[in-house]
Design a protein around this motif. Structure first.
Motif, PDB file in Angstrom:
ATOM      1  N   HIS A 148      -3.541  -5.618  -0.870  1.00 11.71           N
ATOM      2  CA  HIS A 148      -3.972  -5.071  -2.154  1.00 11.71           C
ATOM      3  C   HIS A 148      -3.372  -5.884  -3.295  1.00 11.71           C
ATOM      4  O   HIS A 148      -2.269  -6.422  -3.189  1.00 11.71           O
TER       5      HIS A 148
ATOM      6  N   CYS B  79      -5.045  -3.255   4.670  1.00  8.99           N
ATOM      7  CA  CYS B  79      -5.531  -4.251   3.701  1.00  8.99           C
ATOM      8  C   CYS B  79      -4.390  -4.880   2.910  1.00  8.99           C
ATOM      9  O   CYS B  79      -3.285  -4.342   2.816  1.00  8.99           O
TER      10      CYS B  79
ATOM     11  N   GLU C  39     -11.479  -7.454   7.771  1.00  4.49           N
ATOM     12  CA  GLU C  39     -12.835  -7.936   8.081  1.00  4.49           C
ATOM     13  C   GLU C  39     -13.264  -9.063   7.155  1.00  4.49           C
ATOM     14  O   GLU C  39     -14.431  -9.434   7.111  1.00  4.49           O
TER      15      GLU C  39
ATOM     16  N   THR D 135      -9.773  -6.862   3.064  1.00  4.13           N
ATOM     17  CA  THR D 135      -9.713  -6.166   4.348  1.00  4.13           C
ATOM     18  C   THR D 135      -9.549  -7.144   5.506  1.00  4.13           C
ATOM     19  O   THR D 135      -9.837  -8.330   5.369  1.00  4.13           O
TER      20      THR D 135
ATOM     21  N   LEU E 176      -9.031   1.813   6.660  1.00  3.61           N
ATOM     22  CA  LEU E 176      -8.718   0.400   6.437  1.00  3.61           C
ATOM     23  C   LEU E 176      -7.625   0.203   5.397  1.00  3.61           C
ATOM     24  O   LEU E 176      -6.912  -0.804   5.421  1.00  3.61           O
ATOM     25  N   ASP E 177      -7.491   1.143   4.469  1.00  4.17           N
ATOM     26  CA  ASP E 177      -6.577   0.940   3.345  1.00  4.17           C
ATOM     27  C   ASP E 177      -5.171   0.503   3.757  1.00  4.17           C
ATOM     28  O   ASP E 177      -4.620  -0.446   3.203  1.00  4.17           O
TER      29      ASP E 177
ATOM     30  N   ARG F 281      -8.815  -5.021  -3.104  1.00  5.40           N
ATOM     31  CA  ARG F 281      -8.225  -5.163  -1.779  1.00  5.40           C
ATOM     32  C   ARG F 281      -8.969  -6.213  -0.957  1.00  5.40           C
ATOM     33  O   ARG F 281     -10.129  -6.545  -1.225  1.00  5.40           O
TER      34      ARG F 281
ATOM     35  N   TYR G 273       0.819  -1.216   0.000  1.00  4.27           N
ATOM     36  CA  TYR G 273       0.000   0.000   0.000  1.00  4.27           C
ATOM     37  C   TYR G 273       0.855   1.270   0.000  1.00  4.27           C
ATOM     38  O   TYR G 273       0.632   2.183  -0.810  1.00  4.27           O
TER      39      TYR G 273
END
Length: 302
Positions: A49, A47, A68, A66, A43-44, A64, A13
């Motif tokens: 990616h 994550c 979650e 996450t 969140l980015d 991406r 990221y």
């Protein structure tokens, strides 16, 4: 090398932010008018990616995964849509989730992309909702074993997935061609695409009641009349077969959607359930041998 060649790989990221922005801000902010403050979130940085690049190394797509267990921010530049970039990124993200040992992944699909995700085995659940001014549908897919199907929307997605992943054969066991399912436009389009492909497809449909779809002029019968070399219909006649309560569709690539009670939509679907799909096909074959051909379907005049 073809001008359409591309590859997908993970991207960090922090070091890859400029490339991620080049795709996501073009698609979401410029094209779809998503406010830039809503496009980038906390969140980015957390994550995993992936990025798709063309053969010159230019970014053409992103996605991406996450913490979650959700897939998101799937975006492909306009010139590359419809060329398999989204499918490749989705496969890469699911492969990463499997490596992490996750049992399932979910996503919030833009409604316009719902069929795309359905073809990859994602099943809708819950009500549609609005996010950043765009209507969305929650979807999920189990990564190990079947995904639960809860309603008509899930049933439609499951059938589209099984049909889309078939190579040469489809076997459908239905009570009376399932109104609300086998007459759905997305399902009929998937069947049409399979039937007109270059792989010599075969669709066997076994019914408990052949008279009702004939009387109601079911759309699938019209499609089958245009493609008589692909579709074959039979009706069960043995009392023990007529008492069979379930319904299913199975393909030759390990995909199936099974409903314990054939008059309901709830059940389970799996695109990688080779053992269960083979069992259903074997069961179908025994019913098929004892059934009668529906010759009356060949000349309905519809």
């Amino acid at each position: 090398m073809s001008a359409r060649a591309f590859h997908v790989e993970p991207i960090d990221y922090a070091s890859g932010l400029a490339e991620l922005r080049a795709v996501r801000e073009t698609v979401f902010v410029q094209e779809q008018q998503v406010p830039i403050a809503e496009e980038w979130d906390a969140l980015d940085p957390l994550c995993r990616h992936v990025i798709a690049r063309d053969e010159a190394g230019r970014p053409i797509g992103t996605g991406r995964l996450t913490p979650e267990h959700k897939i998101g921010r799937m975006a492909v530049l306009g010139d590359w849509r419809g060329l398999g970039v989204g499918d490749a990124m989705l496969a890469a993200l699911m492969a990463e989730a499997r490596k992490l040992g996750w049992p399932a992944v979910s996503l919030n699909a833009q409604v316009s992309a719902e069929t795309f995700y359905a073809r990859q085995g994602f099943i809708p659940y819950g009500e549609r909702f609005w996010e950043a001014g765009i209507e969305h549908q929650s979807m999920r897919r189990a990564l190990h074993g079947p995904t639960a199907v809860e309603n008509a929307a899930g049933a439609i997605a499951a059938v589209v997935a099984v049909v889309s992943h078939a190579r040469r054969t489809l076997r459908i066991y239905s009570r009376e061609l399932d109104p609300g399912l086998l007459d759905n436009s997305s399902v009929l389009e998937a069947l049409r695409r399979f039937s007109t492909g270059k792989r010599g497809g075969e669709v066997q449909v076994l019914l408990q009641d052949a008279a009702t779809p004939q009387r109601t002029l079911a759309p699938l019968l019209s499609l089958s009349q245009r493609l008589p070399s692909v579709f074959a219909f039979r009706e069960v006649r043995e009392p023990v077969d007529k008492a069979y309560a379930s319904a299913f569709i199975a393909n030759d690539m390990g995909g199936y959607y099974f409903r314990t009670l054939g008059h309901r939509f709830d059940g389970e679907a799996d695109l990688q359930g080779a053992g269960r799909a083979r069992q259903l096909c074997d069961e179908f074959g025994r019913f098929w041998e004892r059934s009668r051909p529906c010759t009356e379907f060949r000349a309905l005049g519809i």
